[in-house]
Scaffold this active site. Structure first.
Site, PDB file in Angstrom:
ATOM      1  N   ASP A 103     -24.773 -34.472   7.553  1.00 21.30           N
ATOM      2  CA  ASP A 103     -23.933 -33.491   7.959  1.00 21.30           C
ATOM      3  C   ASP A 103     -22.480 -34.118   8.691  1.00 21.30           C
ATOM      4  O   ASP A 103     -21.514 -33.841   8.209  1.00 21.30           O
ATOM      5  CB  ASP A 103     -24.263 -32.327   8.722  1.00 21.30           C
ATOM      6  CG  ASP A 103     -25.134 -32.882   9.966  1.00 21.30           C
ATOM      7  OD1 ASP A 103     -25.209 -33.999  10.177  1.00 21.30           O
ATOM      8  OD2 ASP A 103     -25.370 -32.079  10.744  1.00 21.30           O
ATOM      9  N   ASP A 106     -21.153 -39.686  13.473  1.00 24.34           N
ATOM     10  CA  ASP A 106     -20.376 -39.755  14.803  1.00 24.34           C
ATOM     11  C   ASP A 106     -20.497 -41.243  15.289  1.00 24.34           C
ATOM     12  O   ASP A 106     -19.701 -42.065  14.786  1.00 24.34           O
ATOM     13  CB  ASP A 106     -20.995 -38.682  15.751  1.00 24.34           C
ATOM     14  CG  ASP A 106     -20.406 -38.462  17.057  1.00 24.34           C
ATOM     15  OD1 ASP A 106     -18.797 -38.206  16.904  1.00 24.34           O
ATOM     16  OD2 ASP A 106     -20.708 -38.415  18.255  1.00 24.34           O
ATOM     17  N   LYS A 134     -16.192 -39.438  11.608  1.00 24.14           N
ATOM     18  CA  LYS A 134     -15.360 -39.483  12.715  1.00 24.14           C
ATOM     19  C   LYS A 134     -15.257 -40.854  13.215  1.00 24.14           C
ATOM     20  O   LYS A 134     -15.968 -41.596  13.823  1.00 24.14           O
ATOM     21  CB  LYS A 134     -16.137 -38.880  14.198  1.00 24.14           C
ATOM     22  CG  LYS A 134     -16.293 -37.301  14.174  1.00 24.14           C
ATOM     23  CD  LYS A 134     -16.648 -36.970  15.533  1.00 24.14           C
ATOM     24  CE  LYS A 134     -17.126 -35.425  15.513  1.00 24.14           C
ATOM     25  NZ  LYS A 134     -17.932 -35.039  16.775  1.00 24.14           N
TER      26      LYS A 134
HETATM   27  P1  IMP Z   1     -24.411 -39.922  15.692  1.00 23.89           P
HETATM   28  O1  IMP Z   1     -23.699 -40.319  17.042  1.00 23.89           O
HETATM   29  O2  IMP Z   1     -23.817 -40.611  14.457  1.00 23.89           O
HETATM   30  O3  IMP Z   1     -25.842 -40.668  15.813  1.00 23.89           O
HETATM   31  O4  IMP Z   1     -24.612 -38.269  15.482  1.00 23.89           O
HETATM   32  C1  IMP Z   1     -25.647 -37.990  16.089  1.00 23.89           C
HETATM   33  C2  IMP Z   1     -25.696 -36.426  15.872  1.00 23.89           C
HETATM   34  O5  IMP Z   1     -25.038 -35.737  16.721  1.00 23.89           O
HETATM   35  C3  IMP Z   1     -25.475 -35.883  14.459  1.00 23.89           C
HETATM   36  O6  IMP Z   1     -26.404 -35.788  13.494  1.00 23.89           O
HETATM   37  C4  IMP Z   1     -25.216 -34.380  14.636  1.00 23.89           C
HETATM   38  O7  IMP Z   1     -26.206 -33.688  14.701  1.00 23.89           O
HETATM   39  C5  IMP Z   1     -24.472 -34.504  16.146  1.00 23.89           C
HETATM   40  N1  IMP Z   1     -23.018 -34.475  16.117  1.00 23.89           N
HETATM   41  C6  IMP Z   1     -22.155 -35.475  16.494  1.00 23.89           C
HETATM   42  N2  IMP Z   1     -20.931 -34.874  16.415  1.00 23.89           N
HETATM   43  C7  IMP Z   1     -21.212 -33.405  15.995  1.00 23.89           C
HETATM   44  C8  IMP Z   1     -20.073 -32.267  16.043  1.00 23.89           C
HETATM   45  O8  IMP Z   1     -18.862 -32.447  16.026  1.00 23.89           O
HETATM   46  N3  IMP Z   1     -20.583 -31.249  15.663  1.00 23.89           N
HETATM   47  C9  IMP Z   1     -21.835 -31.069  15.831  1.00 23.89           C
HETATM   48  N4  IMP Z   1     -22.942 -31.996  15.903  1.00 23.89           N
HETATM   49  C10 IMP Z   1     -22.644 -33.229  16.133  1.00 23.89           C
HETATM   50 MG    MG Z   2     -27.532 -34.222  12.275  1.00 21.96          MG
END
Ligand code: IMP
Ligand code: MG
Length: 183
Positions: A103, A106, A134
């Site tokens: 989805d 981040d 992002k």
């Molecule tokens: P990562 O930092 O790429 O490992 O992302 C970890 C998780 O943080 C994602 O899979 C989402 O579940 C959650 N996440 C990060 N940014 C957002 C946002 O803007 N909205 C909702 N969930 C987020």
């Molecule tokens: Mg997720």
């Protein structure tokens, strides 16, 4: 679209559902060209990717498979810290062209971890397709090859994304309203 309140936070309209759909249309064209004839295995990362997986897959006219995995984190020993595991990965990965469906990417920690686990199973290739990316928050060096929508470093909900369990069912995308911006 109007403002919504989820738990203690307010969210304002960011992108209408029609623009999310148009971005997924473009991504589907890109993936169709890349994976036609390769019978890719799409792996949707639950819970958030359910919406994106469904919207994307119905736009792909190629031979392909879809399965879903979940990342479970638990506290390991003191030396290993937090350990995460992939649940639900029953498919044979060896020799397959695997596309991870997220989805949102981040910091990239989650997707990086999934790629490391998959690499141990010797896929023919692994790539990432994500509804949202992002770039300003991303800290990994593996390329995120297929991105539907690039967004600024703000917290968003809707189209499968949640704030503490709420908001996944909202069409389009909503951005958090920071307290000082409220009126
Ligand atoms: P990562 O930092 O790429 O490992 O992302 C970890 C998780 O943080 C994602 O899979 C989402 O579940 C959650 N996440 C990060 N940014 C957002 C946002 O803007 N909205 C909702 N969930 C987020
Ligand atoms: Mg997720």
């Amino acid at each position: 679209m109007t403002r919504v309140r989820l738990h203690d936070k307010e969210f304002e309209p960011f992108l209408p559902a029609s623009e999310v759909a148009a971005a997924i249309d473009r991504l589907a064209v890109e993936l169709t060209a890349k994976y036609d004839g390769k019978r890719p295995l799409f792996l949707g990362v639950l819970n958030g990717a359910f919406f994106f997986a469904s919207e994307l897959l119905k736009r792909l006219p190629i031979e392909c498979e879809i399965s879903f995995v979940k990342v479970a984190s638990y506290h390991g020993t003191r030396s290993t810290g937090t350990v995460s595991q992939l649940i639900g990965l029953n498919e044979k990965i060896e020799g397959r062209h695997v596309v991870i469906l997220e989805d949102i990417v981040d910091t990239g920690g989650t997707v990086r971890h999934i790629m490391d686990i998959l690499a141990e199973r010797h896929p023919a290739s692994v790539s990432v397709a994500t509804l949202l990316f992002k770039p300003d928050a991303y800290t990994q060096n593996v390329p995120i090859e297929h991105v539907a929508i690039r967004i600024p470093n703000a917290f968003v909900v809707g189209s499968g994304l949640d704030h503490d369990g709420l908001g996944r069912n909202l069409g389009g995308l909503y951005k958090i309203v920071e307290p000082e911006a409220r009126h």
